[in-house]
Design a protein around this motif. Structure first.
Motif, PDB file in Angstrom:
ATOM      1  N   ALA A 285       0.818  -1.212   0.000  1.00  0.00           N
ATOM      2  CA  ALA A 285       0.000   0.000   0.000  1.00  0.00           C
ATOM      3  C   ALA A 285       0.845   1.252   0.000  1.00  0.00           C
ATOM      4  N   LEU A 286       2.144   1.116   0.226  1.00  0.00           N
ATOM      5  CA  LEU A 286       3.019   2.279   0.293  1.00  0.00           C
ATOM      6  C   LEU A 286       3.505   2.753  -1.076  1.00  0.00           C
ATOM      7  N   TRP A 287       3.340   1.951  -2.115  1.00  0.00           N
ATOM      8  CA  TRP A 287       3.914   2.338  -3.400  1.00  0.00           C
ATOM      9  C   TRP A 287       3.389   3.679  -3.941  1.00  0.00           C
ATOM     10  N   PRO A 288       2.116   4.010  -3.818  1.00  0.00           N
ATOM     11  CA  PRO A 288       1.680   5.333  -4.310  1.00  0.00           C
ATOM     12  C   PRO A 288       2.429   6.483  -3.630  1.00  0.00           C
ATOM     13  N   MET A 289       2.708   6.342  -2.330  1.00  0.00           N
ATOM     14  CA  MET A 289       3.444   7.396  -1.629  1.00  0.00           C
ATOM     15  C   MET A 289       4.899   7.437  -2.063  1.00  0.00           C
ATOM     16  N   PHE A 290       5.505   6.273  -2.247  1.00  0.00           N
ATOM     17  CA  PHE A 290       6.886   6.261  -2.716  1.00  0.00           C
ATOM     18  C   PHE A 290       6.996   6.833  -4.124  1.00  0.00           C
ATOM     19  N   LEU A 291       6.034   6.520  -4.976  1.00  0.00           N
ATOM     20  CA  LEU A 291       6.066   7.065  -6.334  1.00  0.00           C
ATOM     21  C   LEU A 291       5.922   8.581  -6.304  1.00  0.00           C
ATOM     22  N   GLU A 292       5.002   9.081  -5.505  1.00  0.00           N
ATOM     23  CA  GLU A 292       4.844  10.537  -5.379  1.00  0.00           C
ATOM     24  C   GLU A 292       6.125  11.165  -4.843  1.00  0.00           C
ATOM     25  N   GLY A 293       6.746  10.493  -3.882  1.00  0.00           N
ATOM     26  CA  GLY A 293       7.991  11.023  -3.329  1.00  0.00           C
ATOM     27  C   GLY A 293       9.109  11.081  -4.354  1.00  0.00           C
ATOM     28  N   ILE A 294       9.217  10.071  -5.203  1.00  0.00           N
ATOM     29  CA  ILE A 294      10.240  10.084  -6.254  1.00  0.00           C
ATOM     30  C   ILE A 294       9.972  11.217  -7.237  1.00  0.00           C
ATOM     31  N   ILE A 295       8.725  11.418  -7.572  1.00  0.00           N
ATOM     32  CA  ILE A 295       8.377  12.512  -8.488  1.00  0.00           C
ATOM     33  C   ILE A 295       8.742  13.863  -7.882  1.00  0.00           C
ATOM     34  N   ASN A 296       8.335  14.100  -6.654  1.00  0.00           N
ATOM     35  CA  ASN A 296       8.584  15.399  -6.033  1.00  0.00           C
ATOM     36  C   ASN A 296      10.049  15.578  -5.633  1.00  0.00           C
ATOM     37  N   GLY A 297      10.684  14.505  -5.205  1.00  0.00           N
ATOM     38  CA  GLY A 297      12.076  14.610  -4.778  1.00  0.00           C
ATOM     39  C   GLY A 297      13.032  14.926  -5.904  1.00  0.00           C
ATOM     40  N   THR A 298      12.644  14.596  -7.119  1.00  0.00           N
ATOM     41  CA  THR A 298      13.507  14.859  -8.274  1.00  0.00           C
ATOM     42  C   THR A 298      13.058  16.077  -9.084  1.00  0.00           C
ATOM     43  N   ASP A 299      12.073  16.786  -8.593  1.00  0.00           N
ATOM     44  CA  ASP A 299      11.538  17.970  -9.276  1.00  0.00           C
ATOM     45  C   ASP A 299      12.181  19.223  -8.700  1.00  0.00           C
ATOM     46  N   PRO A 300      13.041  19.918  -9.460  1.00  0.00           N
ATOM     47  CA  PRO A 300      13.724  21.108  -8.941  1.00  0.00           C
ATOM     48  C   PRO A 300      12.782  22.215  -8.501  1.00  0.00           C
ATOM     49  N   GLU A 301      11.540  22.190  -8.955  1.00  0.00           N
ATOM     50  CA  GLU A 301      10.590  23.233  -8.603  1.00  0.00           C
ATOM     51  C   GLU A 301       9.787  22.897  -7.348  1.00  0.00           C
ATOM     52  N   HIS A 302       9.931  21.680  -6.844  1.00  0.00           N
ATOM     53  CA  HIS A 302       9.149  21.282  -5.689  1.00  0.00           C
ATOM     54  C   HIS A 302       9.894  21.604  -4.404  1.00  0.00           C
TER      55      HIS A 302
END
Length: 613
Positions: free
Chosen positions: A58-75
């Protein structure tokens, strides 16, 4: 399954953008933002193989969101940029593994722009300076392997360069050094071999020659490393980064994953599963359900400056076996016990003599000559004690004054009669023989100590030849043994102290020290709590003496074993010594009067001088 149980407490601890996990308030040498990112990345060492093997969380959606935001220079939760050695490089490795093993979880769901952000952030590792001459080189390799596996641009030249550098760290008999250092600790197993085994599996078709070499080396290493494990699943506590706990068994998981079989699937499964069970019987999780910092219980005293609240989740490297399909032979195999092992084995490259005085019940490493090439907390305690035991662990000082604060188990502590003790740290000369470990060391520049450690079954003999220009107090510490917990008491708990011997008998073990020559008195020290890695409160049998300037010889016999009637009989019969007129000391086995070893003090002194020491 138990993996999901371990992950459940993480659900409520993600940051608002999910690019970090808040696991606590203690600090490390890197900043809080990096600590949050580390805590995010390390659980992936379990989730990625789990997903590769078909598992869901159940944690994968949160990990995916974290990877997206963690690698976004604007976040606002962007993981940031770096251009030199940085902790974030360590955490990038599992993302590289994720690209290779679980792209359906961390790559394929991304938009094209998000994919480019992930690639750009990870690709920083190919542009840092090359100032990481140790296992860190493999982080770059794993990221590039991940790139290659999903068809992204990767840097083959850097991979070749780094892998060639890794080869220069290879010693012999399956052993590496972790760069230019004298430490031979768990980093050889859960770093050097672990990463190269992953490479051997993932790159078997692309780089078959290297893959074959890595497999061969790991198979050789396994024949030595198995001696670090006892039949109850415990492993010898030794060296740094022990808060990574069951990462100790990750090497065996990587062997299975890479299909390297120095032992049967049943033996390998037994090693792995017994290890997990041993750990999960310990109070290693806090009341919040999170893995704590510490070893067999929560303990900040023994940790490193790079241990942040999320650091212990590197233990999840042991979960690599979850990448195996359900029908893999490993899962079908029945657990088997440890094979028959030698009672005593010299590990020359590890600079230790490993003994199993009770068969597979108890493993002890007698060491000389190890030390890390950087200054860490309690480095002498982690590398330079005389003995490290699965049954008794080892202790670290809580402070620097007196025997109680210093917790000087398995070592000789010396002070200038002022309670500020020094112990063996660096060995000027060392030698590992078939039946002894030797070292020459200097607690001060005008105090020279030559030490022999001679295994003698459940006992071992320590001989110290000391030349000093100072007045000194000395204390020889045996094994620290854990005190009873809770309301439990037993008639099998006895403490005996005399001028010549100290023994402590508890239901789970016996620790004792016997004076053979040179000491004045015995003392049962009760060290500061939370100094021992296995038990928060201990007794420490010790021998003490005050020495005038000059030459002295101190000889003791140290006992450490489980508490059985047979072992109690052995406790009554310490090894026998005979000091001869020509300076030789002969050690006899009390059971059959066989000669265990002969120490020639004058010959050793001459040899050290001849060697320029």
């Amino acid at each position: 399954m138990f993996l999901n149980e371990l992950y459940t407490p993480l659900e409520s601890r993600f940051t608002s953008g999910c690019a970090g996990i808040d696991m606590g308030a203690t600090g490390s040498i890197y900043n809080e933002a990096t600590a949050l990112m580390e805590a995010f990345a390390r659980p992936l060492w379990g989730l990625v193989p789990h997903a590769s093997g078909g598992g869901e969380s159940a944690l994968w959606p949160m990990f995916l969101e974290g990877i997206i935001n963690g690698t976004d220079p604007e976040h606002e939760e962007y993981w940031g940029e770096f251009s030199t050695k940085d902790q974030r490089m360590v955490e990038q490795a599992v993302l590289g593994l994720g690209l290779a093993l679980a792209p359906h979880k961390i790559w394929e769901p991304l938009s094209d722009d998000q994919k480019m952000q992930v690639y750009n952030w990870l690709n920083q590792i190919n542009h840092v300076d090359r100032s990481n001459p140790n296992n860190w080189l493999m982080f770059t390799v794993l990221v590039n392997v991940g790139f290659k596996k999903i068809g992204l641009p990767y840097d083959q030249a850097i991979m070749n360069d780094y892998l060639e550098k890794i080869d220069t760290y290879y010693l012999s008999d399956g052993w590496y050094s972790d760069g230019l250092t004298d430490q031979r600790d768990y980093y050889i197993a859960f770093a050097m071999h672990y990463y190269t085994l992953i490479y051997a599996k993932l790159m078997a078709d692309d780089d078959p020659q290297r893959a074959a070499v890595y497999r061969e080396r790991s198979a050789e290493f396994a024949k030595d490393f198995i001696y670090w494990f006892a039949e109850d699943g415990s492993a010898i506590p030794f060296g740094r980064s022990l808060t990574y706990r069951f990462a100790q068994v990750s090497f065996w998981s990587a062997l299975v994953y890479a299909e390297v079989l120095p032992f049967s699937y049943g033996v390998l499964k037994g090693i792995i599963m017994r290890h997990f069970r041993w750990w999960f019987e310990k109070p290693i999780m806090g009341i919040d359900g999170l893995l704590s910092i510490g070893y067999a219980y929560p303990n900040l005293v023994m940790t490193e400056n790079y241990n942040a609240p999320g650091s212990p989740y590197w233990a999840f490297k042991a979960m690599l076996i979850l990448a195996l399909p359900d029908d893999h032979p490993f899962w079908q195999a029945e657990e088997e016990p440890l094979p028959v092992l030698k009672d005593q084995l010299r590990l020359q490259e590890a600079r230790m003599l490993v003994c199993r005085p009770e068969g597979n019940k108890h493993a002890i490493a007698y060491t000389s000559g190890q030390m890390a090439n950087f200054d860490m907390a309690h480095s002498a305690a982690k590398y330079s004690k005389f003995a490290y035991s699965t049954l008794f662990g080892f202790s670290v000082p809580k402070a620097g004054y007196g025997l109680v604060q210093g917790a000087y188990d398995s070592t000789l502590a010396l002070c200038e009669c002022d309670e500020h003790y020094r112990v063996r740290r660096f060995c000027e000369t060392w030698e590992i023989g078939e039946s002894y470990a030797y070292s020459r060391w200097h607690p001060w520049n005008d105090v020279h100590v030559r030490t022999w450690i001679i295994p003698a079954g459940l006992w071992h003999v320590r001989i110290h030849s000391i030349h000093s220009t100072r007045h000194l107090d000395v204390a020889e510490g045996g094994f620290a043994i854990g005190q009873s917990a809770g309301f439990s008491r037993s008639d099998r708990e006895t403490i005996h102290v005399s001028n010549t011997a100290v023994s402590v008998q508890l239901p789970w073990g016996i620790s004792a020290i016997h004076m053979l020559s040179g000491f004045d008195r015995g003392e049962c020290v009760q060290p500061e709590p939370n100094t021992n890695l296995l038990k928060p409160r201990t007794f420490l049998p010790s021998l003490c003496s005050r020495m005038e300037p000059g030459d002295h010889v101190l000889i003791s016999a140290v006992f450490g074993a489980t508490n059985t009637p047979e072992n109690q009989e052995s406790l009554a019969s310490p090894p026998i010594i005979q000091q001869q007129s020509d300076g030789r000391i002969v050690i006899y086995d009390p059971r059959n009067h066989a000669v265990l070893h002969t120490v020639d003090l004058s010959e050793r002194r001459d040899k050290d001088v001849d060697n320029g020491n």
